[in-house]
Scaffold this motif. Structure first.
Motif: not given
Ligand code: NAD
Length: 491
Positions: A158, A160, A184, A236-237, A240, A259, A394
């Motif tokens: 997930a 943050w 996680k 997430g992004g 990642t 994403l 973004e």
């Molecule tokens: P992020 O990609 O930095 O992190 C997301 C998760 O991945 C965190 O739990 C992080 O600890 C984990 N992570 C980081 N590196 C990793 C790796 N190498 N292996 C496994 N896990 C890893 O994103 P963020 O900053 O937490 O969240 C913001 C992003 O999430 C934005 O791009 C947003 O648009 C996206 N988002 C998308 C949705 C959707 O439904 N499409 C919903 C909410 C957020």
């Protein structure tokens, strides 16, 4: 702008790991000093999962999965309904923990818990109603069954900015499909997921059915490469996601992704401009301070009403109360961290410098009573060139671009001219036009005259680089099932 106050000291923040129904401390991943974004001060020391804890969580999840699917469908359904009830009863606490997690304003944060509750209740209903099919084959007397089975243990990662939303959109469907989950959360938002894990135990779900292992990238990577995890669901992004897909390739573990976005909000001249201005503001720079995947960060306005819309839009943006997220008067809180503050201010500086749009309001960090927190002024750039970095990347902060268009074709072309495709918004009173436009938008969701009101009944997810997964509806359940064909020969 209103002043800030310390969050209630009475809120006890859960900080351990929840593995196999037990609280784990002293974990191999070390600890993280959690900072409350509204005052920049540490508010908890969070345990981080390392390899050993991820392994223990996956093993306990397999044990719990076997227990879970040994229950009758009715029993599993009733436990999910009990969980939804428990979340409803706990909504105030979950809402407060959500504020501690990432400072989402208290006027909105219980809504995240209500969303999760709604998804859990909805997916509970599938457990004793999901059906397979039987289809004819060339030997007409054979019985040919197509069934849906759980993966067993799935890893759900997930971001943050919405752990309760991920719990609703993904964890609910995973459990209803018959899986056990290793959840996680980000170390930045651990409190609501840990509370959710407690509620799962409280209602009598098997210990280890939901393991909650907050961590940073290291713990996430350990989960992705664990051979006992049969599917990864990642929100997430994009950066990642690429790393995760690369790691998952070693075991050919399937990965579903949800994403980011750079969503267009198209305002036609015939729209109710007051409503459109409010929607654009709260779906744009104001809602969650723009830190939402659904942010309508590119606002496209039909030329004849551009000036009139801008006046109304800026009036809403500049009058929204910004401040202490625990004060129900405030609609906008801080951004998540010092690093996010620095990054967003750099995006603004670069956009000013490259002259591909005009800064018309905002652009600064807030001072005075709010100086200790990570508060940014809601920021609007006008007449932005869609080719600019501001319009293409973004920002994940309270910054939006406004552009003008002259006809439908141009609106669609600009809206689609992005690598993302998560949401699109259309404001018009002409529903024939709305439908025509919706069909042409490269976007997983199109919201006409409304905000992004994610509902359990509707599949939500992205086109293009906004991801591959779907949450909600039958599509969301199928994300967590694999398909089995059983053929019974009839000689
Ligand atoms: P992020 O990609 O930095 O992190 C997301 C998760 O991945 C965190 O739990 C992080 O600890 C984990 N992570 C980081 N590196 C990793 C790796 N190498 N292996 C496994 N896990 C890893 O994103 P963020 O900053 O937490 O969240 C913001 C992003 O999430 C934005 O791009 C947003 O648009 C996206 N988002 C998308 C949705 C959707 O439904 N499409 C919903 C909410 C957020």
């Amino acid at each position: 702008m209103t002043g800030t106050s310390s969050p209630a000291a009475t809120d006890v923040l859960p900080t351990g790991l929840l593995i196999g129904g037990e609280w784990v401390t002293g974990s191999s991943g070390g600890t993280y000093d959690h900072i409350y974004p509204a005052d920049g001060r540490p508010n908890a020391t969070v345990e981080l999962a390392g390899d050993a804890e991820i392994d223990a969580a996956v093993r306990s999840a397999w044990r719990a999965h076997r227990e879970w699917i040994s229950h009758t469908p009715e029993r599993r359904r009733d436990l999910m309904i009990a969980l939804a009830d428990a979340m409803r009863d706990d909504i105030e606490r979950l809402g407060r923990l959500n504020v501690h997690d990432f400072a989402v304003p208290i006027v909105m944060s219980p809504g995240h818990a209500a969303l999760a509750e709604g998804f859990i209740r909805y997916y509970a209903g599938y457990i004793d109603k999901d059906t397979g099919t039987s289809t004819p084959v060339s030997n007409k007397f054979d019985v040919n069954l197509i069934e849906h089975e759980p993966y067993g243990v799935v890893g759900i990662i997930a971001p943050w900015n919405g752990p309760l939303v991920v719990i609703g959109l993904n964890v609910a469907a995973a459990l209803a499909a018959g899986n056990a989950v290793v959840l996680k959360p980000s170390e930045i938002s651990p409190f609501t997921p840990l509370r959710f894990g407690e509620l799962c135990l409280r209602v009598g779900m098997p210990a280890g059915l939901v393991n909650v292992v907050p961590s940073g990238p290291e713990g996430g990577a350990a989960l992705v490469r664990h051979p006992g995890v049969r599917k990864i669901h990642f929100t997430g992004g994009g950066h990642t996601a690429r790393a995760i897909i690369t790691t998952a390739a070693a075991n050919l573990t399937p990965v579903a992704t949800e994403l980011g976005g750079k969503s267009a909000n198209i305002v036609f001249a015939d729209a109710d401009l007051d409503a459109a201005a409010r929607l654009a503001a709260f779906q744009g720079p104001l809602g969650q301070a723009g830190q939402s995947c659904a942010c309508g960060s590119r606002i496209l306005v039909e030329a004849p009403v551009y000036d009139e819309f801008m006046a109304k839009f800026l009036a809403v943006v500049t009058s929204a109360p910004v401040g202490d997220p625990f004060d129900p008067a405030n609609l906008v809180g801080p951004v998540v961290s010092q690093a996010a503050t620095d990054r967003i201010l750099q995006v603004i500086d670069r956009a000013v410098a490259d002259r591909m749009g005009e800064l018309v309001t905002g652009g600064n960090r807030l001072g005075g009573d709010l100086a200790a927190g990570y508060y940014l002024e809601p920021t609007v750039f006008a007449d932005v060139d869609n080719r600019s970095p501001l319009a293409q990347h973004e920002t994940f902060g309270p910054v939006v671009s406004v552009m003008r268009f002259t006809d439908e074709a141009e609106a669609v072309a600009i809206a689609n001219d992005t690598t993302f495709g998560l949401n699109a918004f259309v404001q018009t009173t002409d529903l024939t036009k709305a439908h025509r436009i919706a069909r042409q938008l490269e976007s997983g969701s199109v919201w006409i005259n409304r905000n992004s009101d994610i509902s359990p009944q509707s599949p939500y997810g992205g086109y293009k680089q906004s991801g591959t997964g779907r949450a909600g509806g039958l599509e969301g359940l199928r994300e967590f099932q694999q398909v089995k064909n059983i053929r019974i020969g009839m000689p």
